[in-house]
Structures are given as structure tokens and as C-alpha cells.
Design an enzyme around this catalytic site. Sequence first.
Site, PDB file in Angstrom:
ATOM      1  N   ASP A   6       0.833  -1.199   0.000  1.00 31.39           N
ATOM      2  CA  ASP A   6       0.000   0.000   0.000  1.00 31.39           C
ATOM      3  C   ASP A   6       0.873   1.257   0.000  1.00 31.39           C
ATOM      4  O   ASP A   6       1.973   1.259   0.555  1.00 31.39           O
ATOM      5  CB  ASP A   6      -0.896  -0.005   1.242  1.00 31.39           C
ATOM      6  CG  ASP A   6      -2.082   0.928   1.114  1.00 31.39           C
ATOM      7  OD1 ASP A   6      -2.368   1.383  -0.021  1.00 31.39           O
ATOM      8  OD2 ASP A   6      -2.725   1.202   2.140  1.00 31.39           O
TER       9      ASP A   6
ATOM     10  N   ASN B 275     -10.558  -2.917  -6.298  1.00 30.76           N
ATOM     11  CA  ASN B 275      -9.815  -1.869  -7.006  1.00 30.76           C
ATOM     12  C   ASN B 275     -10.439  -1.459  -8.336  1.00 30.76           C
ATOM     13  O   ASN B 275     -10.068  -0.424  -8.908  1.00 30.76           O
ATOM     14  CB  ASN B 275      -8.365  -2.307  -7.246  1.00 30.76           C
ATOM     15  CG  ASN B 275      -7.506  -2.280  -5.999  1.00 30.76           C
ATOM     16  OD1 ASN B 275      -6.499  -2.965  -5.919  1.00 30.76           O
ATOM     17  ND2 ASN B 275      -7.919  -1.501  -4.991  1.00 30.76           N
TER      18      ASN B 275
END
Length: 244
Positions: free
Chosen positions: A22, A70
Site C-alpha cells: 500500500d 480496485n
Amino acid sequence: MARDANHSETHRGPRHVAIIMDGNGRWAQLRHRPRLFGHQAGARRVREIVEACPEFGVKYVTIFAFSTENWKRTQTEVAGLMSLFRRYIHKEMEAFRRDNVQVRFIGDRVRLDAKLRALMDEAEETTRECTGTNLTIALNYGGRDEVARATKRLARDVRDGKLDPESVDEETLPRYLDTCVLPDPDLVIRTSGEARVSNFLLWQSAYAEYEFIDTLWPDFTREEFGRLVGAYGKRERRFGAVKV
């Protein structure tokens, strides 16, 4: 593969490390660059960490590249990521084979484009005989989605008489998961300061140790990786038991 809950009793370091990579977008924004610039930097970081695995005794590494959630990102970013995945796999395929890295992918491939799926198949086939580090890339992956897909396959086997429903226990479902040939992760690392698991390896990480660190993924170094692997070896892992 048998689930190896007692692995750490004989090997103090983690054999399988899973990473939620991330912070690529924020890393780019801090440099006043587009988010895809950060994703490109993050892709380069993968190579360094995979190369470091043998040094730290890590046999398996699983990275979270693209989640089922996503797809909610902008069309521009999603298209850019898919292009990046195609370029990355094509570019790194021979390097992984040369470095004896076996590559596999987990996740639902149906939604991915045909060219990307073909490259994924080729990378798996090209590195199938490699015996060094095992790199698993989670692409269009979600833990809940994986369990749902596994349950459908299990249900079909029950329907077709291949599986007795009375024999189903907690050792049965893992045989239907995308990760059926992998040991469960010993250590899960999440970069960028977020402290959540984000639907990653939900079943497999039931007894994993977690490290949530502030470093953005493109800044994550082999030295920090080594520090986290070393810290894991100092933890006491009881798997529900009480030490006497």
C-alpha cells in the site's frame, strides 16, 4: 499441501511472508506526480524484495497487486494498472526463470483481458520447474470472493457425489482455495500506515503475525524487510495453546 501451523517450532523465521503493498499513490502525490508513477515505482520494488527472500530464509512471498475492490478506481488508473501488469509480467518473466523464482497467480481471472491472462499462463509455465523462491501475485483477488468460489467448487463436488458432506471439516475448504498448493502465511506486512487487512488471505491468515508499518511501499527496502523478518523470530507463537 498440509497446513503447517507448527512450522515456527523448528524454523524461527517466517517461511511464507504475505505483503499488502500500500502507498504507491500517496508516494507519487507527495512528489507531485500521477498515481501511476507510484505504481511503476512499486513494481520495481517487488524485484528487490523477491531477490532478498533467500537471504532472510523466506521461501514463499505473496503480494497483493490488485483487489476485487480496485475496479472502483478511475477508469484511467485501472487501465494504467492493467497495462503495467502486462509490461511487468512480460519484462520480468525471463528474469524470474533465470533467478529460479517460481511464479503463480491467485484471484479470479475471468474479468482480466485475454492478453493479460495469456501472459499470466506463460509466466506460470515458464517458471514451473523453478525451485527457489515462490512468488505468488494476487491479481483481481479478494478473500471473500476466493472463499465464495471455493465453496461453489466444493458444493459441486458434493452434488456430483465426489465429496461426502459429513466429511467436510476445516481441512476440506483449503483444498479448494486458490492457495491450495501453498502453506499458510506466517507473517503479513502492510505498508503505508493503514491498519486493516483489506480482504486479503482471510482464511489463510487466521494465525499469521501482522506488521503494520508507516513506510510507503515504494520506500520499503530490503533492510526493513529483513528487520521485520528478524522481529518475527522473537515472537512467541502458541496457536491457541498455553505455554507451560
